[in-house]
Design a protein around this motif. Structure first.
Motif, PDB file in Angstrom:
ATOM      1  N   MET A 143      -9.006   7.248  -2.034  1.00  0.00           N
ATOM      2  CA  MET A 143      -8.743   6.389  -3.191  1.00  0.00           C
ATOM      3  C   MET A 143      -7.587   5.440  -2.873  1.00  0.00           C
ATOM      4  SD  MET A 143      -8.500   7.790  -7.074  1.00  0.00           S
ATOM      5  CE  MET A 143      -9.011   6.766  -8.428  1.00  0.00           C
ATOM      6  N   LYS A 144      -7.626   4.239  -3.418  1.00  0.00           N
ATOM      7  CA  LYS A 144      -6.601   3.242  -3.172  1.00  0.00           C
ATOM      8  C   LYS A 144      -5.903   2.866  -4.472  1.00  0.00           C
ATOM      9  CE  LYS A 144      -7.317   3.043   1.196  1.00  0.00           C
ATOM     10  NZ  LYS A 144      -6.306   3.599   2.125  1.00  0.00           N
ATOM     11  N   PRO A 145      -4.662   2.327  -4.375  1.00  0.00           N
ATOM     12  CA  PRO A 145      -3.924   1.990  -5.583  1.00  0.00           C
ATOM     13  C   PRO A 145      -4.587   0.866  -6.368  1.00  0.00           C
ATOM     14  CG  PRO A 145      -2.480   1.990  -3.644  1.00  0.00           C
ATOM     15  CD  PRO A 145      -3.885   2.082  -3.153  1.00  0.00           C
ATOM     16  N   ALA A 146      -4.251   0.818  -7.648  1.00  0.00           N
ATOM     17  CA  ALA A 146      -4.614  -0.343  -8.456  1.00  0.00           C
ATOM     18  C   ALA A 146      -3.779  -1.543  -7.998  1.00  0.00           C
ATOM     19  CB  ALA A 146      -4.357  -0.042  -9.926  1.00  0.00           C
ATOM     20  N   PHE A 190      -1.142  -4.524  -7.710  1.00  0.00           N
ATOM     21  CA  PHE A 190       0.235  -4.700  -8.184  1.00  0.00           C
ATOM     22  C   PHE A 190       0.880  -5.850  -7.427  1.00  0.00           C
ATOM     23  CE2 PHE A 190       0.230  -1.329  -4.921  1.00  0.00           C
ATOM     24  CZ  PHE A 190       1.063  -1.886  -3.958  1.00  0.00           C
ATOM     25  N   ALA A 191       1.907  -6.430  -8.048  1.00  0.00           N
ATOM     26  CA  ALA A 191       2.728  -7.429  -7.363  1.00  0.00           C
ATOM     27  C   ALA A 191       3.692  -6.709  -6.414  1.00  0.00           C
ATOM     28  CB  ALA A 191       3.501  -8.256  -8.387  1.00  0.00           C
ATOM     29  N   TYR A 192       4.111  -7.448  -5.371  1.00  0.00           N
ATOM     30  CA  TYR A 192       4.977  -6.834  -4.366  1.00  0.00           C
ATOM     31  C   TYR A 192       6.182  -7.727  -4.112  1.00  0.00           C
ATOM     32  CZ  TYR A 192       6.507  -5.067   0.212  1.00  0.00           C
ATOM     33  OH  TYR A 192       7.236  -4.575   1.266  1.00  0.00           O
ATOM     34  N   HIS A 193       7.391  -7.132  -4.244  1.00  0.00           N
ATOM     35  CA  HIS A 193       8.637  -7.859  -4.004  1.00  0.00           C
ATOM     36  C   HIS A 193       9.437  -7.127  -2.923  1.00  0.00           C
ATOM     37  CE1 HIS A 193       7.810 -10.155  -7.649  1.00  0.00           C
ATOM     38  NE2 HIS A 193       7.671  -9.012  -8.307  1.00  0.00           N
ATOM     39  N   ARG A 194      10.042  -7.898  -2.015  1.00  0.00           N
ATOM     40  CA  ARG A 194      10.845  -7.318  -0.939  1.00  0.00           C
ATOM     41  C   ARG A 194      12.206  -8.023  -0.910  1.00  0.00           C
ATOM     42  NH1 ARG A 194       9.345  -3.938   3.276  1.00  0.00           N
ATOM     43  NH2 ARG A 194      10.568  -4.070   5.201  1.00  0.00           N
ATOM     44  N   PRO A 195      13.108  -7.667  -1.819  1.00  0.00           N
ATOM     45  CA  PRO A 195      14.398  -8.356  -1.920  1.00  0.00           C
ATOM     46  C   PRO A 195      15.323  -8.005  -0.757  1.00  0.00           C
ATOM     47  CG  PRO A 195      14.349  -6.472  -3.397  1.00  0.00           C
ATOM     48  CD  PRO A 195      12.965  -6.602  -2.845  1.00  0.00           C
ATOM     49  N   ASN A 196      16.316  -8.879  -0.544  1.00  0.00           N
ATOM     50  CA  ASN A 196      17.319  -8.679   0.501  1.00  0.00           C
ATOM     51  C   ASN A 196      18.670  -8.241  -0.046  1.00  0.00           C
ATOM     52  OD1 ASN A 196      15.811  -9.532   2.926  1.00  0.00           O
ATOM     53  ND2 ASN A 196      15.729 -11.501   1.858  1.00  0.00           N
ATOM     54  N   THR A 197      18.829  -8.282  -1.365  1.00  0.00           N
ATOM     55  CA  THR A 197      20.098  -7.891  -1.975  1.00  0.00           C
ATOM     56  C   THR A 197      19.824  -7.021  -3.199  1.00  0.00           C
ATOM     57  OG1 THR A 197      20.240  -9.772  -3.508  1.00  0.00           O
ATOM     58  CG2 THR A 197      21.121 -10.095  -1.276  1.00  0.00           C
ATOM     59  N   PRO A 221       1.648   8.573  -2.606  1.00  0.00           N
ATOM     60  CA  PRO A 221       0.543   9.439  -3.026  1.00  0.00           C
ATOM     61  C   PRO A 221       0.170   9.270  -4.495  1.00  0.00           C
ATOM     62  CG  PRO A 221       2.080  10.671  -1.679  1.00  0.00           C
ATOM     63  CD  PRO A 221       2.729   9.360  -1.959  1.00  0.00           C
ATOM     64  N   MET A 222       1.177   9.084  -5.351  1.00  0.00           N
ATOM     65  CA  MET A 222       0.889   8.888  -6.772  1.00  0.00           C
ATOM     66  C   MET A 222       0.142   7.576  -7.010  1.00  0.00           C
ATOM     67  SD  MET A 222       2.066  11.602  -8.183  1.00  0.00           S
ATOM     68  CE  MET A 222       2.493  11.435  -9.897  1.00  0.00           C
ATOM     69  N   LEU A 223       0.486   6.542  -6.237  1.00  0.00           N
ATOM     70  CA  LEU A 223      -0.236   5.272  -6.342  1.00  0.00           C
ATOM     71  C   LEU A 223      -1.676   5.428  -5.867  1.00  0.00           C
ATOM     72  CD1 LEU A 223       2.414   2.753  -4.947  1.00  0.00           C
ATOM     73  CD2 LEU A 223       1.813   3.140  -7.346  1.00  0.00           C
ATOM     74  N   ASN A 224      -1.856   6.106  -4.738  1.00  0.00           N
ATOM     75  CA  ASN A 224      -3.200   6.247  -4.177  1.00  0.00           C
ATOM     76  C   ASN A 224      -4.121   7.047  -5.083  1.00  0.00           C
ATOM     77  OD1 ASN A 224      -2.677   4.733  -1.907  1.00  0.00           O
ATOM     78  ND2 ASN A 224      -2.125   6.480  -0.636  1.00  0.00           N
ATOM     79  N   MET A 225      -3.546   8.013  -5.810  1.00  0.00           N
ATOM     80  CA  MET A 225      -4.348   8.788  -6.765  1.00  0.00           C
ATOM     81  C   MET A 225      -4.472   8.097  -8.118  1.00  0.00           C
ATOM     82  SD  MET A 225      -3.271  12.751  -5.978  1.00  0.00           S
ATOM     83  CE  MET A 225      -1.493  12.481  -6.041  1.00  0.00           C
ATOM     84  N   ARG A 226      -3.806   6.947  -8.239  1.00  0.00           N
ATOM     85  CA  ARG A 226      -3.784   6.156  -9.472  1.00  0.00           C
ATOM     86  C   ARG A 226      -3.221   6.924 -10.670  1.00  0.00           C
ATOM     87  NH1 ARG A 226      -8.388   1.465  -9.513  1.00  0.00           N
ATOM     88  NH2 ARG A 226      -8.299   1.010  -7.276  1.00  0.00           N
ATOM     89  N   LEU A 227      -2.350   7.873 -10.353  1.00  0.00           N
ATOM     90  CA  LEU A 227      -1.612   8.541 -11.420  1.00  0.00           C
ATOM     91  C   LEU A 227      -0.507   7.629 -11.937  1.00  0.00           C
ATOM     92  CD1 LEU A 227      -1.370  12.117  -9.884  1.00  0.00           C
ATOM     93  CD2 LEU A 227      -2.908  11.324 -11.690  1.00  0.00           C
ATOM     94  N   TRP A 228      -0.006   6.752 -11.079  1.00  0.00           N
ATOM     95  CA  TRP A 228       0.909   5.688 -11.479  1.00  0.00           C
ATOM     96  C   TRP A 228       0.235   4.357 -11.202  1.00  0.00           C
ATOM     97  CZ3 TRP A 228       5.829   7.858  -8.667  1.00  0.00           C
ATOM     98  CH2 TRP A 228       6.369   8.903  -9.440  1.00  0.00           C
ATOM     99  N   ARG A 229       0.290   3.428 -12.169  1.00  0.00           N
ATOM    100  CA  ARG A 229      -0.294   2.094 -12.011  1.00  0.00           C
ATOM    101  C   ARG A 229       0.733   1.042 -12.415  1.00  0.00           C
ATOM    102  NH1 ARG A 229      -6.696   2.294 -13.617  1.00  0.00           N
ATOM    103  NH2 ARG A 229      -7.167   4.360 -12.767  1.00  0.00           N
TER     104      ARG A 229
END
Length: 286
Positions: free
Chosen positions: A1-4, A6-13, A39-47
């Motif tokens: 299973m794969k996550p739902a 989501f947006a992705y941010h990679r800040p430097n500060t 793991p929680m994302l992959n099981m879609r327990l967290w979205r």
């Protein structure tokens, strides 16, 4: 299973990270080591609506010394705690207890900050930070907050952090002379059924001072057995003292029943392992 999605941010500060957390108004999750989150994302327990990946924030990966205080950045890995001469010298409990966390792959990625925010009631790192009287340093839109680990949890896997706050460091005020750790698991490095940590200082005449006892797996979050520890203050840790402490500690627990053990079994195990830990404290094993 794969996550739902989501947006992705990679800040430097840290400021950028807090800004992204605030923008998503409680819908973002912080990615540090990812050992629990992914793991929680992959099981879609967290979205979540977004992930804020803090691994590019260099200042969160530092070990700092301020006199007797030791500050550990939130991104410091378990493997660093395990191998660092500085940690071994100043906070030997951390370097010892971390070897009971997962396997080598988990320890290479897992972080002290992630463990504290995750708040697993059987987790070794929250237990160790509690007994060592640590304080977490948290940054949010309104500035910096310092929260004692003893006040960090509101229940199982739940903290007092606001959705737009970021844990940036853990501050340890000192270093006890003696520490002892006991844990019972169904198999090595599995989730703990019961854990016990005790610390204290022993005078030249054999009298114990500043004793602290923390218990894991016996409530919604790690607990301090304050009355049990107070009863040992000024004692010589005789067998009678150990029995009294075990009885007092049993009064502050409310263990759950789950797939690993029943509440009754945890109540049975606690005094056994507390006595063993206290015996280790007074007569360390070679």
């Amino acid at each position: 299973m794969k996550p739902a999605r989501f947006a992705y941010h990679r800040p430097n500060t840290v400021t950028e990270a807090v800004t992204h957390l605030r923008e998503h108004a409680g819908g973002a999750r912080v990615l540090a080591g990812g050992q629990s989150l992914v793991p929680m994302l992959n099981m879609r327990l967290w979205r979540p609506d977004a992930l804020v990946d803090i691994n590019e924030i260099d200042e969160l990966d530092d070990l700092r010394v301020h006199g007797e205080r030791t500050e550990i950045g939130a991104l410091v890995r378990y493997s660093t705690l395990e191998r660092s001469p500085l940690v071994t010298e100043r906070l030997p409990l951390l370097s010892r207890i971390v070897t009971h966390i997962g396997d080598r792959q988990v320890r290479n990625r897992g972080t002290i900050g992630g463990s504290l925010v995750h708040g697993d009631p059987t987790g070794e790192m929250p237990l160790a930070c509690l007994v060592l009287d640590a304080t977490v340093v948290v940054v949010g839109p309104d500035g910096v907050r310092r929260i004692p680990v003893a006040e960090l949890y509101t229940g199982s896997y739940a903290t007092v952090l606001e959705p737009d706050e970021l844990l940036v460091a853990v501050d340890f005020p000192g270093r006890p002379q003696h520490v002892a750790f006991r844990q019972y698991c169904r198999k090595h490095n599995d989730f703990a059924v019961v854990s016990v940590v005790v610390t204290g200082d022993r005078d030249a005449d054999g009298i114990w001072r500043h004793v602290r006892i923390a218990l894991g797996g016996v409530a919604d979050s790690p607990v301090l057995a304050t009355a049990a520890a107070n009863g040992l203050e000024g004692s010589r840790l005789t067998d009678a003292d150990l029995d009294a402490a075990a009885a007092a500690a049993a009064e502050v627990i409310d263990p759950p029943s789950d797939v690993r053990a029943s509440a009754a079994y945890r109540r049975h195990l606690l005094p056994v392992h507390l006595r063993r830990a206290l015996n280790d404290l007074r007569a360390p094993r070679p």
